[in-house]
Enzyme design. Structure first.
Site: not given
Ligand code: ATP
Ligand code: MG
Length: 566
Positions: A39, A265, A275
């Site tokens: 995102e 994760r 983020k």
């Molecule tokens: P954040 O909490 O940092 O915003 P998010 O999962 O909301 O993380 P996205 O941009 O939606 O962030 O994530 C893109 C991809 O990265 C998704 O498939 C998510 O599952 C993966 N991802 C995000 N954080 C992790 C992590 N700590 N370990 C492994 N994969 C991750």
């Molecule tokens: Mg997200």
């Protein structure tokens, strides 16, 4: 892949690769197609790197492809800046999505048609309960939900209302479109989840075209299907969403049937990987932007001089599992050191300079001394380093009254100046406050190259830089951004920020060859660690970032564990 170790992940075993192997063998999959779906609401961090390495890695291993898809369904938080930064980061990590750059927003029309399809089939309805009411009606883990009074709205009325939602007739939050599944389901995600909400907001790519935006649950699986994704790999928090993912794929006229798989994760000690929290550090000014070298962001690592290959190596070593765990940051550091030790050129640099005058060295002479570029890599060759009468050494390499085990410089002591000569300290000059400000020394001309022909030995070897030839630099030294391995575990994570995690050293003296260094190159300053030139450097104001100290905390932990096991 940009580096030589593209085949590194071949032969890797984990449950995702097992699933893919089985699907290929059974003919359920003909082409492996994965996607990395960020995102664009912030910069990527090391957790994303794990996902990137997995998705792009398996696609490459199985001869398939991996898409980069921006999951841009929340216009209030998303920006073009993030879209661009994410692409730069993925590319820098060594991955290429080729022509497969996609945006969920490219599918907004199709997704709208899918929503209409559900309404027409009496599988979705417009609800005008408030957000609080929807929550209340939803029930809890132990209590089933209750049907919304709007659940049996006639199809024609739903069609009319949904059309008006799209036309921008309603205020934010006044209506939603919900799937009609089961308010008594044991899985809360199946209790008539929201598919569309009203957001009268301008979108970075579609502008003011839309007043309604699909939710993650509605957009994600359908985008997978539209793009022909075979294996939709996401993190464990989406495990409970899988029944909904499957329900939507079954109930919509989608062009393919992707499947979702979940992995754990990454959590890393002394870091926050979210983020939202990283954004707070940036907006509150606790760090110098998203690419502050203390940030666990890809751009932060890049600015800190950490090579992409080390990040890929780390991702491979931690593997892919189904249970959450926290990885010690020392393992990451170990991967970085391991890599840099092999590739980083060695240079001489003095961080806290102390002047040395070699009294018996000719005043006008400058010798070009041979220095080895990398003892781990013969092909890296040698370079010339100027040696002259006035030099700088490290302040800590001199002690007036040294303890027994101090083998560096002290009055009357002889040490090796690396690659150059044996030097003996004759006198320490002090200022009026009693601080040592200069050392008067002599050299033994018969020890050129740092060896004595008669086999005389010295116990210590120290580094130096010629005063006249040195370039001045400011060096930024870093330690963990947080004081504890689990920031935020006992309150606000910002209370755990280590205010002393960045130290600025100015007036550092580096060997002249470093004038040719480039931003993005990481080198080793002998006896100190790894450093890289910062992007803010200008002629006359050179700034280096400490990438990592030489000490290997991970090796220590392992050694300790071994000794405990014995
Ligand atoms: P954040 O909490 O940092 O915003 P998010 O999962 O909301 O993380 P996205 O941009 O939606 O962030 O994530 C893109 C991809 O990265 C998704 O498939 C998510 O599952 C993966 N991802 C995000 N954080 C992790 C992590 N700590 N370990 C492994 N994969 C991750
Ligand atoms: Mg997200």
């Amino acid at each position: 892949m940009t580096d030589s170790d593209s085949s590194q992940s071949e032969g890797v075993k984990d449950f995702v690769r097992d699933v893919i192997r089985d699907d290929l063998a059974a003919g359920r999959t003909t082409e492996v197609v994965t996607r990395f779906p960020p995102e664009p609401n912030g910069y990527l961090h090391i957790g994303h790197a794990k996902s990137i390495c997995l998705n792009f890695g398996v696609a490459a291993e199985f001869g398939g492809r991996c898409h980069l898809r921006f999951d841009d369904t929340n216009p209030t938080k998303e920006k073009i800046e993030y879209i661009e930064a994410i692409q730069e980061d993925v590319r820098w990590l060594g991955y290429d999505w080729r022509e497969h750059l996609h945006f969920t927003s490219d599918n907004f029309d199709t997704l709208y048609q899918y929503a209409v399809h559900l309404i027409e089939n009496n599988k979705a309805y417009v609800d005008d309960l408030s957000a609080d009411e929807i929550r209340e009606y939803r029930g809890t883990l132990t209590k089933p939900g209750t049907n919304s009074p709007n659940r049996n709205r006639p199809v024609t009325e739903n069609m009319d209302l949904f059309g008006r939602m799209k036309a921008g007739e309603f205020a934010d939050g006044s209506h939603v479109l919900r799937a009609k599944i089961d308010m008594a389901s044991g899985n809360i995600n199946m209790r008539d989840p929201v598919l569309y909400r009203i957001l009268n907001a301008s979108h970075p790519r579609t502008g003011d075209t839309w007043s309604i935006y699909p939710t993650y649950d509605f957009a994600h699986g359908q985008s997978d299907a539209i793009e022909g994704i075979s294996h939709s790999i996401c993190t464990l928090e989406f495990e409970d969403h899988r029944p909904l993912y499957d329900w939507l794929i079954e109930n919509l006229p989608v062009p393919s049937t992707p499947h979702q798989y979940e992995f754990a994760r990454l959590n890393l000690t002394y870091s926050v990987l979210s983020k939202r929290l990283l954004m707070q550090l940036v907006t509150d000014g606790h760090v110098d932007g998203w690419d502050d070298p203390r940030m666990p962001t890809i751009s932060g690592y890049r600015r800190r001089g950490i090579p992409a290959a080390a990040i890929r190596d780390f991702a491979q070593r931690i593997g892919v599992t189904k249970s959450d765990s926290t990885v010690e940051v020392e393992l990451f550091d170990h991967c970085v050191r391991d890599h840099l030790n092999k590739v980083a050129p060695r240079r001489l640099g003095v961080l806290k300079p102390l002047k040395v005058v070699i009294e018996n060295y000719p005043e006008t002479l400058t010798e070009e001394i041979d220095a080895i570029n990398n003892p781990e890599d013969e092909t890296a060759g040698k370079r010339k380093v100027p040696f002259s009468r006035e030099l700088y050494i490290e302040r800590d390499d001199f002690m007036e009254d040294p303890p027994k085990k101090f083998f560096r410089l002290a009055p009357g002591r002889e040490v090796r100046f690396r690659y150059a000569y044996f030097i003996t300290c004759r006198e320490a000059i002090k200022d009026s406050a009693g601080n040592v400000i200069e050392l008067r020394c002599t050299y033994d001309p018969a020890t050129r190259g740092g060896n004595s022909a008669e086999g005389r030995k010295v116990k210590g070897t120290i580094h130096w830089v010629s005063a006249e030839h040195a370039i001045d630099a400011e060096i930024h030294m870093y330690s963990h951004l947080f004081t504890r391995p689990d920031p935020g575990a006992e309150g606000d994570f910002r209370d755990d920020i280590d205010m002393a995690s960045k130290t600025i050293l100015s007036g550092c003296k580096l060997e002249p060859s470093l004038a040719e260094s480039q931003v993005g190159e990481t080198l080793q300053l002998e006896r100190h660690g790894y450093f890289t030139m910062d992007r803010v450097s200008q002629p006359g104001h050179i700034v280096y970032n400490q990438t990592m100290a030489l000490r290997d905390g991970w090796a220590k932990i392992q050694a300790k564990e071994k000794s405990v096991k014995k």
